[in-house]
Design a protein around this motif. Structure first.
Motif, PDB file in Angstrom:
ATOM      1  N   SER A 129       0.661  -1.173  -0.101  1.00  0.00           N
ATOM      2  CA  SER A 129       0.177  -0.036   0.473  1.00  0.00           C
ATOM      3  C   SER A 129       1.258   0.812   0.283  1.00  0.00           C
ATOM      4  N   VAL A 130       0.586   2.078  -0.752  1.00  0.00           N
ATOM      5  CA  VAL A 130       1.345   3.712  -0.976  1.00  0.00           C
ATOM      6  C   VAL A 130       0.782   4.753  -0.857  1.00  0.00           C
ATOM      7  N   ASN A 131       1.308   5.972  -0.763  1.00  0.00           N
ATOM      8  CA  ASN A 131       0.563   6.975   0.386  1.00  0.00           C
ATOM      9  C   ASN A 131       0.854   8.524  -1.061  1.00  0.00           C
ATOM     10  N   ASP A 132       1.687   8.566  -0.839  1.00  0.00           N
ATOM     11  CA  ASP A 132       2.252  10.108  -1.460  1.00  0.00           C
ATOM     12  C   ASP A 132       3.865   9.706  -2.076  1.00  0.00           C
ATOM     13  N   ARG A 133       4.535   8.512  -1.444  1.00  0.00           N
ATOM     14  CA  ARG A 133       5.534   7.921  -2.074  1.00  0.00           C
ATOM     15  C   ARG A 133       5.897   6.616  -2.430  1.00  0.00           C
ATOM     16  N   TRP A 134       6.836   6.385  -3.895  1.00  0.00           N
ATOM     17  CA  TRP A 134       7.137   5.146  -4.147  1.00  0.00           C
ATOM     18  C   TRP A 134       8.380   4.923  -4.545  1.00  0.00           C
ATOM     19  N   THR A 135       8.608   3.463  -4.729  1.00  0.00           N
ATOM     20  CA  THR A 135      11.017   3.502  -4.810  1.00  0.00           C
ATOM     21  C   THR A 135      11.044   3.726  -6.332  1.00  0.00           C
ATOM     22  N   GLY A 136      10.761   5.290  -5.809  1.00  0.00           N
ATOM     23  CA  GLY A 136      11.184   5.107  -7.687  1.00  0.00           C
ATOM     24  C   GLY A 136      12.922   4.594  -7.630  1.00  0.00           C
ATOM     25  N   SER A 137      13.098   5.088  -7.040  1.00  0.00           N
ATOM     26  CA  SER A 137      14.823   5.019  -6.633  1.00  0.00           C
ATOM     27  C   SER A 137      15.827   3.597  -5.807  1.00  0.00           C
ATOM     28  N   GLY A 138      14.917   2.817  -5.645  1.00  0.00           N
ATOM     29  CA  GLY A 138      14.434   1.491  -5.858  1.00  0.00           C
ATOM     30  C   GLY A 138      14.840   1.182  -4.182  1.00  0.00           C
ATOM     31  N   ILE A 139      15.259  -0.114  -3.671  1.00  0.00           N
ATOM     32  CA  ILE A 139      14.936  -0.402  -2.361  1.00  0.00           C
ATOM     33  C   ILE A 139      16.195  -0.934  -1.603  1.00  0.00           C
ATOM     34  N   ARG A 140      16.798   0.105  -1.436  1.00  0.00           N
ATOM     35  CA  ARG A 140      17.735  -0.275  -0.601  1.00  0.00           C
ATOM     36  C   ARG A 140      18.131  -0.906   1.290  1.00  0.00           C
ATOM     37  N   SER A 141      16.809  -0.452   1.701  1.00  0.00           N
ATOM     38  CA  SER A 141      16.361  -0.354   2.925  1.00  0.00           C
ATOM     39  C   SER A 141      15.477  -0.871   3.099  1.00  0.00           C
ATOM     40  N   ILE A 142      14.636  -2.213   4.677  1.00  0.00           N
ATOM     41  CA  ILE A 142      13.810  -2.394   4.466  1.00  0.00           C
ATOM     42  C   ILE A 142      13.506  -2.316   6.452  1.00  0.00           C
ATOM     43  N   LEU A 143      12.352  -1.110   6.682  1.00  0.00           N
ATOM     44  CA  LEU A 143      12.051  -1.978   7.972  1.00  0.00           C
ATOM     45  C   LEU A 143      11.202  -1.929   8.068  1.00  0.00           C
ATOM     46  N   VAL A 144      11.690  -3.407   9.119  1.00  0.00           N
ATOM     47  CA  VAL A 144      11.027  -4.599  10.043  1.00  0.00           C
ATOM     48  C   VAL A 144      11.010  -4.110  11.528  1.00  0.00           C
ATOM     49  N   PRO A 145       9.686  -3.588  11.368  1.00  0.00           N
ATOM     50  CA  PRO A 145       8.315  -3.560  12.708  1.00  0.00           C
ATOM     51  C   PRO A 145       8.826  -4.846  13.686  1.00  0.00           C
ATOM     52  N   VAL A 146       9.518  -5.328  14.378  1.00  0.00           N
ATOM     53  CA  VAL A 146       8.903  -6.610  15.253  1.00  0.00           C
ATOM     54  C   VAL A 146       7.737  -6.476  16.789  1.00  0.00           C
ATOM     55  N   ASP A 147       6.136  -7.057  16.140  1.00  0.00           N
ATOM     56  CA  ASP A 147       5.321  -7.034  17.384  1.00  0.00           C
ATOM     57  C   ASP A 147       5.969  -8.493  18.109  1.00  0.00           C
ATOM     58  N   ILE A 148       6.759  -8.186  19.236  1.00  0.00           N
ATOM     59  CA  ILE A 148       7.285  -9.119  20.349  1.00  0.00           C
ATOM     60  C   ILE A 148       5.984 -10.822  20.470  1.00  0.00           C
ATOM     61  N   SER A 149       5.035  -9.699  20.425  1.00  0.00           N
ATOM     62  CA  SER A 149       3.689 -10.650  21.155  1.00  0.00           C
ATOM     63  C   SER A 149       3.792 -11.665  20.079  1.00  0.00           C
ATOM     64  N   ARG A 150       3.848 -11.414  18.946  1.00  0.00           N
ATOM     65  CA  ARG A 150       3.329 -13.045  17.369  1.00  0.00           C
ATOM     66  C   ARG A 150       4.601 -13.293  17.270  1.00  0.00           C
ATOM     67  N   GLN A 151       4.175 -15.040  16.811  1.00  0.00           N
ATOM     68  CA  GLN A 151       5.442 -15.257  15.766  1.00  0.00           C
ATOM     69  C   GLN A 151       5.621 -14.986  15.226  1.00  0.00           C
ATOM     70  N   SER A 152       6.827 -14.722  14.330  1.00  0.00           N
ATOM     71  CA  SER A 152       7.696 -13.748  13.622  1.00  0.00           C
ATOM     72  C   SER A 152       7.980 -14.493  12.711  1.00  0.00           C
ATOM     73  N   ARG A 153       7.673 -15.986  11.837  1.00  0.00           N
ATOM     74  CA  ARG A 153       8.219 -17.141  11.167  1.00  0.00           C
ATOM     75  C   ARG A 153       8.499 -16.292   9.803  1.00  0.00           C
ATOM     76  N   ASP A 154       6.922 -16.003   9.055  1.00  0.00           N
ATOM     77  CA  ASP A 154       6.606 -15.538   8.353  1.00  0.00           C
ATOM     78  C   ASP A 154       7.591 -14.392   7.774  1.00  0.00           C
ATOM     79  N   LEU A 155       7.343 -13.574   8.647  1.00  0.00           N
ATOM     80  CA  LEU A 155       8.183 -11.610   9.164  1.00  0.00           C
ATOM     81  C   LEU A 155       9.638 -12.428   8.452  1.00  0.00           C
ATOM     82  N   VAL A 156      10.791 -13.118   8.775  1.00  0.00           N
ATOM     83  CA  VAL A 156      11.702 -13.079   9.104  1.00  0.00           C
ATOM     84  C   VAL A 156      11.941 -13.965   7.152  1.00  0.00           C
ATOM     85  N   ASN A 157      11.472 -15.348   6.684  1.00  0.00           N
ATOM     86  CA  ASN A 157      11.440 -15.521   5.587  1.00  0.00           C
ATOM     87  C   ASN A 157      11.216 -15.009   4.494  1.00  0.00           C
TER      88      ASN A 157
END
Length: 312
Positions: A143-171
């Motif tokens: 889902s995008v708002n007013d920004r998109w990854t036109g210059s590429g994707i060099r860094s991905i921020l991953v917020p971690v909810d420690i109360s949930r399983q994170s198998r899919d998040l790691v994969n």
């Protein structure tokens, strides 16, 4: 580099100015993955007419909608629409139509806009509509708002909810980090009075970091310490202060209850972030393996993650 991880991408467009961002994001993924893109325009069905006239009315609305969609596409492709870009017009409720198509057809990725306006019609995309689509989707959604990854994707921020399983998040962190040669930035919150290295936030993110780096993907960890603050608020604030091209956020695939803090975290990010958000809203965990064509080593990795890291 072309891969077959995202063969078919669905992009709902309203033909308004707000559609341009989602459209450009889709073209970026089309070029990156060699994917087939379907532009979907949903025309609001007019009520109050006899069912006798509904078929002809639907055909008329579809015809006019297709003319506008062709004009929209040609404007962005300088007059010639590529063979791997499909145009589709449906008549009905916007949210229900999009959900139905996602559920019944084998799209690998959906890219939609989080803006409030849909082509001047009475029905609006609002935060609840976007949340509903993401929560019930059977494939990932960007889902995008007013920004998109036109210059590429060099860094991905991953917020971690420690109360949930994170198998899919790691994969997904491993897969997206590998495909884009991007660095993964894990972000967690510590809101209780405990030594950092004894906390669940530290232990969990360190295990995740180890597993991600072992697959050759660069990864860093940032744990924001704010005692007696709401965990979601700390994560939202931490995300604002962290530079990244896109956010990777868990959806509601294994949550049993709605309106939980974990579900609200996704809603808060959708409302507050100007950056694209990649949401893991897959109900069936088996789809992750099939969609990403995981090999036996990665499936074994998922089991190790489940057994070691997330039984605390």
């Amino acid at each position: 580099m072309k891969t077959n991880r995202f063969n078919r991408i669905l992009v709902p467009v309203s033909l308004a100015v707000e559609s341009t961002t989602a459209f450009k994001q889709a073209l970026y993924f089309r070029k990156k993955f060699g994917a087939e893109v379907t532009l979907l325009h949903v025309v609001q069905k007019m009520g109050g007419l006899s069912n006798v006239f509904q078929p002809s009315l639907k055909n008329s609305l579809q015809g006019r909608g297709m003319v506008r969609l062709i004009r929209f596409a040609k404007m962005h492709f300088r007059g010639r629409i590529p063979d791997d870009v499909n145009l589709r017009v449906e008549v009905g409720n916007h949210v229900q139509t999009i959900k139905s198509i996602i559920d019944s057809e084998p799209f690998d990725l959906v890219i939609l806009n989080r803006s409030n306006r849909i082509d001047g019609l009475s029905e609006r995309y609002n935060s609840n509509s976007v949340n509903q689509i993401i929560r019930e989707s059977r494939c990932p959604i960007i889902s995008v708002n007013d920004r998109w990854t036109g210059s590429g994707i060099r860094s991905i921020l991953v917020p971690v909810d420690i109360s949930r399983q994170s198998r899919d998040l790691v994969n997904w962190s491993i897969k997206l980090g590998t495909v884009f040669n991007a660095k993964i930035k894990l972000l967690a919150a510590l809101t209780v009075n405990i030594e950092l290295k004894r906390s669940l936030a530290y232990k969990k993110t360190m295990i995740m970091k180890h597993l991600i780096e072992r697959e050759g993907v660069k990864c860093s960890v940032d744990i924001v310490e704010k005692e007696n603050h709401a965990r979601n608020d700390v994560l939202i604030e931490g995300a604002r202060k962290t530079s990244a091209d896109i956010l990777l956020v868990q959806g509601a695939q294994e949550l049993m209850f709605s309106n939980s803090p974990s579900e609200k975290l996704l809603s808060d990010f959708l409302q507050s972030s100007s950056r694209p958000i990649f949401s893991l809203a897959i109900k069936d965990e088996g789809l992750v393996s099939s969609l990403l064509m995981m090999n036996s080593k990665q499936v074994e990795l998922s089991e190790r993650i489940s057994n070691r890291a997330f039984k605390w």
